[in-house]
Design a protein around this motif. Structure first.
Motif, PDB file in Angstrom:
ATOM      1  N   ALA A 125       0.857  -1.185   0.000  1.00  0.00           N
ATOM      2  CA  ALA A 125       0.000   0.000   0.000  1.00  0.00           C
ATOM      3  C   ALA A 125       0.893   1.234   0.000  1.00  0.00           C
ATOM      4  N   ARG A 126       0.475   2.236  -0.721  1.00  0.00           N
ATOM      5  CA  ARG A 126       1.242   3.474  -0.731  1.00  0.00           C
ATOM      6  C   ARG A 126       1.213   4.084   0.662  1.00  0.00           C
ATOM      7  N   THR A 127       2.321   4.647   1.055  1.00  0.00           N
ATOM      8  CA  THR A 127       2.288   5.349   2.336  1.00  0.00           C
ATOM      9  C   THR A 127       1.420   6.595   2.138  1.00  0.00           C
ATOM     10  N   ALA A 128       0.682   6.909   3.163  1.00  0.00           N
ATOM     11  CA  ALA A 128      -0.276   8.010   3.031  1.00  0.00           C
ATOM     12  C   ALA A 128       0.440   9.288   2.634  1.00  0.00           C
ATOM     13  N   GLY A 129      -0.096   9.958   1.627  1.00  0.00           N
ATOM     14  CA  GLY A 129       0.511  11.193   1.160  1.00  0.00           C
ATOM     15  C   GLY A 129       0.047  12.379   1.990  1.00  0.00           C
ATOM     16  N   THR A 130       0.617  13.524   1.684  1.00  0.00           N
ATOM     17  CA  THR A 130       0.209  14.758   2.349  1.00  0.00           C
ATOM     18  C   THR A 130      -1.002  15.320   1.624  1.00  0.00           C
ATOM     19  N   ILE A 131      -2.041  15.621   2.355  1.00  0.00           N
ATOM     20  CA  ILE A 131      -3.210  16.222   1.713  1.00  0.00           C
ATOM     21  C   ILE A 131      -3.533  17.543   2.404  1.00  0.00           C
ATOM     22  N   VAL A 132      -3.609  18.601   1.607  1.00  0.00           N
ATOM     23  CA  VAL A 132      -3.906  19.917   2.173  1.00  0.00           C
ATOM     24  C   VAL A 132      -5.206  20.436   1.588  1.00  0.00           C
ATOM     25  N   LYS A 133      -5.863  21.302   2.341  1.00  0.00           N
ATOM     26  CA  LYS A 133      -7.083  21.921   1.859  1.00  0.00           C
ATOM     27  C   LYS A 133      -6.716  23.303   1.325  1.00  0.00           C
ATOM     28  N   ASP A 134      -7.223  23.615   0.133  1.00  0.00           N
ATOM     29  CA  ASP A 134      -6.890  24.909  -0.463  1.00  0.00           C
ATOM     30  C   ASP A 134      -7.634  26.022   0.251  1.00  0.00           C
ATOM     31  N   GLU A 135      -6.858  26.880   0.893  1.00  0.00           N
ATOM     32  CA  GLU A 135      -7.487  28.058   1.489  1.00  0.00           C
ATOM     33  C   GLU A 135      -6.828  29.299   0.915  1.00  0.00           C
ATOM     34  N   GLY A 136      -6.598  29.210  -0.413  1.00  0.00           N
ATOM     35  CA  GLY A 136      -5.972  30.338  -1.099  1.00  0.00           C
ATOM     36  C   GLY A 136      -4.510  30.099  -1.436  1.00  0.00           C
ATOM     37  N   GLU A 137      -3.904  29.136  -0.722  1.00  0.00           N
ATOM     38  CA  GLU A 137      -2.470  28.905  -0.908  1.00  0.00           C
ATOM     39  C   GLU A 137      -2.183  27.545  -1.549  1.00  0.00           C
ATOM     40  N   GLY A 138      -3.252  26.821  -1.973  1.00  0.00           N
ATOM     41  CA  GLY A 138      -3.090  25.444  -2.478  1.00  0.00           C
ATOM     42  C   GLY A 138      -2.109  25.340  -3.629  1.00  0.00           C
ATOM     43  N   GLY A 139      -2.208  26.269  -4.592  1.00  0.00           N
ATOM     44  CA  GLY A 139      -1.315  26.241  -5.745  1.00  0.00           C
ATOM     45  C   GLY A 139       0.132  26.432  -5.334  1.00  0.00           C
ATOM     46  N   LYS A 140       0.344  27.375  -4.432  1.00  0.00           N
ATOM     47  CA  LYS A 140       1.703  27.675  -3.940  1.00  0.00           C
ATOM     48  C   LYS A 140       2.281  26.489  -3.180  1.00  0.00           C
ATOM     49  N   GLN A 141       1.410  25.880  -2.326  1.00  0.00           N
ATOM     50  CA  GLN A 141       1.874  24.739  -1.543  1.00  0.00           C
ATOM     51  C   GLN A 141       2.277  23.580  -2.451  1.00  0.00           C
ATOM     52  N   LEU A 142       1.470  23.384  -3.511  1.00  0.00           N
ATOM     53  CA  LEU A 142       1.762  22.313  -4.455  1.00  0.00           C
ATOM     54  C   LEU A 142       3.073  22.595  -5.186  1.00  0.00           C
TER      55      LEU A 142
END
Lengths: 262, 320
Positions: free
Chosen positions: A235-252
């Motif tokens: 199984a893949r190790t769980a990835g990082t998941i973030v919620k976009d609160e305006g900074e999603g593109g930058k975080q990615l």
């Protein structure tokens, strides 16, 4: 004039189920529901359309090689509108590879009689996509494969093959082997009338002896390929998941930079 | 040392990358001998030699372009007869698999398709395959005849290994079946200037959430900022938003890039089958429950119409 079409179909484990291997490293068919391979529905559909668009007398036979349960897949194709069915079933077929399958299919196609063979582009379980080419080689007739458009007229089959580099127009004289892609046209749903009619349509049952084949030519014994191991992918190790609160593109972008993609 | 035949996929002499990957894999099991057919075949020798081909067998005839598949099978069969190789490797394109299958049947050999790795074994080459939508990894070998194996693009890093690359003419007699299927017309695909989907190191895909063909422009803009290929889910293709040639999934193309970015794609099993072997997976989707998030290394729960343009802008800024 009459036209005999044989549609080869496969009974496959449902891809949305939990597919796995049996102890002998063949596909475990007991734990997952089976169904008519989705890509073969397109082959049935094209056979029916050729039949409907033809002035000739067209007979559509669906052919399957598989266990008892594979009758469900035949029934589905008959409900869609195929005229009759052939079921090749034999305990010695267990573990047959693509080369062996093409041998059994070719023998059955010859016994049934044909002007045109139509297959799906690949099965949805093995996904090799080689059986149509193998059938053409065994039957010694042209292969007109991976068509997104197909038509038959005056003993000639024509179609369009969309490849990586080019789209090609193809043409061959019958008899021929055709395979069609999922772009060839949406497959119809069986109507209630079709489902009722299917119950009365003939299903012929053949075993290896009916096809002049011996056990050693097929099954695991006759296979040209040996599977030495099959391991479940960790199984893949769980990835990082973030919620976009305006900074999603930058975080990615930050993540991609950290992985050296930018 | 045993020779290994490598079928060369080229366009008018320009060798496609999966063939160079095959040369790298072929060197693990023997000495690569390349077979380059049709117009421009001889022009491939220099690049094939740089990547380890000791010999390049060539043959040109109009049959290769005018008829489907079988003339190439005839030529490969002639090459097998001449070289008696330890294995035959063919790129896993749709045509490559058809050529390989017919060849295997003719020479009484087994066939393995879509290998993702290859190594030498005591009983011949051992092929790794990724099956059942990449949920299992199998190791297989061929037990009868000369192994014929097709290998998926991106299965090996291309390594240079200079060798002679000496061109030799292959003698081919076409079979009765060679001219059975006539190619009556050919429309080359218009080049988008982007990398080929199956060969690309980065793939940026759009799905149902893209919601219209015109919106694919933002997917393309992100792809261009990364030098990536553009993919589409079946839902997007069936809706007519993007061409079928770009479809990623069970009924489309199977991709295995270094980086896969899924935008507005829920991650149905059929899609996962086509991209799950990607090395790094990233997704942007409004629905936090979308199954694609089970696969990701990094996921953003958000509206792709906000996130994707912001990402593109940030990448372009960083690139300066």
């Amino acid at each position: 004039m009459s036209l005999r079409i044989v549609v080869t179909v496969k009974y496959v484990p449902d891809a949305t189920g939990d597919r796995h291997f049996a102890d002998d490293l063949t596909v475990d068919r007991d734990d997952v529901d089976g169904l008519l391979s989705e890509l073969d529905e397109y082959a049935v559909e094209q056979a029916l359309q050729i039949s409907e668009n033809s002035d000739d007398d067209v007979e559509v036979t669906v052919l399957i090689v598989g266990p008892e349960d594979a009758k469900d897949a035949l029934r589905k194709a008959l409900s869609m509108g195929a005229d009759k069915a052939v079921h090749v079933e034999d305990d010695d077929l267990h573990g047959t590879d693509a080369l062996g399958t093409s041998l059994v299919l070719a023998k059955a196609i010859e016994k049934a009689g044909y002007d045109l063979v139509i297959s799906g582009m690949a099965s949805t379980d093995g996904t090799m996509g080689v059986v149509p080419a193998l059938l053409a080689e065994r039957l010694g007739v042209p292969q007109v494969t991976l068509l997104s458009e197909v038509s038959v007229e005056d003993g000639t089959v024509r179609g369009r093959r969309d490849g990586d580099a080019a789209s090609e127009q193809l043409e061959a004289s019958l008899p021929a082997v055709v395979s069609v892609t999922d772009q060839s046209g949406e497959a119809r749903y069986p109507s209630f009338k079709g489902i009722m009619a299917a119950k009365k349509k003939p299903v012929q049952a053949w075993d290896l002896s009916d096809l002049d084949l011996e056990a050693g030519q097929v099954g695991l014994e006759g296979a040209y390929t040996v599977v030495d191991s099959a391991t479940e992918r960790p199984a893949r190790t769980a990835g990082t998941i973030v919620k976009d609160e305006g900074e999603g593109g930058k975080q990615l972008a930050e993540f991609l930079a950290s992985q050296k993609f930018i | 040392m045993a020779e290994v035949l490598v079928y060369v996929d080229h366009v008018d002499g320009a060798v496609r990358k999966p063939t160079l990957e095959l040369l790298t894999l072929a060197r693990r099991i023997g000495e690569p001998v390349a077979v380059a057919l049709g117009a421009g075949g001889a022009d491939t020798a220099a690049v094939l030699g740089e990547h380890g081909a000791v010999k390049v067998l060539t043959h040109d005839a109009s049959e290769y372009a005018d008829y489907l598949v079988v003339p190439k099978v005839d030529a490969l069969q002639a090459a097998v007869a001449e070289v008696s190789p330890a294995a035959v490797l063919v790129p896993s394109s749709a045509e490559g698999k058809e050529i390989a299958a017919r060849l295997a049947l003719r020479i009484g050999s087994g066939i393995i398709t879509d290998a993702v790795d290859l190594e030498a074994g005591d009983a011949g080459p051992v092929a790794t395959q990724s099956v059942f939508a990449a949920s299992f990894t199998t190791k297989s070998r061929i037990s009868k005849g000369t192994p014929v194996i097709t290998v998926k693009p991106n299965s090996a890093a291309v390594e240079a290994a200079p060798a002679a690359g000496a061109v030799e003419a292959l003698s081919v007699t076409f079979s009765a079946q060679a001219t059975g299927t006539k190619v009556t017309g050919r429309t080359p695909r218009e080049s988008t200037g982007r990398p080929e989907l199956t060969e690309a190191a980065i793939v940026v895909s759009g799905g149902r959430g893209v919601n219209g063909s015109e919106n694919f422009a933002i997917i393309e803009a992100l792809a261009d900022s990364l030098g990536a290929a553009v993919g589409a889910s079946r839902a997007a293709v069936d809706a007519g938003w993007y061409p079928h040639t770009n479809q990623v999934g069970q009924t489309g193309k199977s991709v295995s890039p270094q980086l896969y970015i899924a935008n507005g794609i829920s991650g149905a099993i059929q899609h996962r089958a086509g991209m799950q072997t990607s090395k790094t997976i990233v997704a942007v989707n409004k629905d936090a429950e979308a199954p694609i998030f089970d696969l990701v290394d990094y996921g953003v729960v958000g509206d792709l119409f906000d996130v994707v343009p912001a990402l593109t802008e940030e990448i372009n800024t960083r690139k300066g």
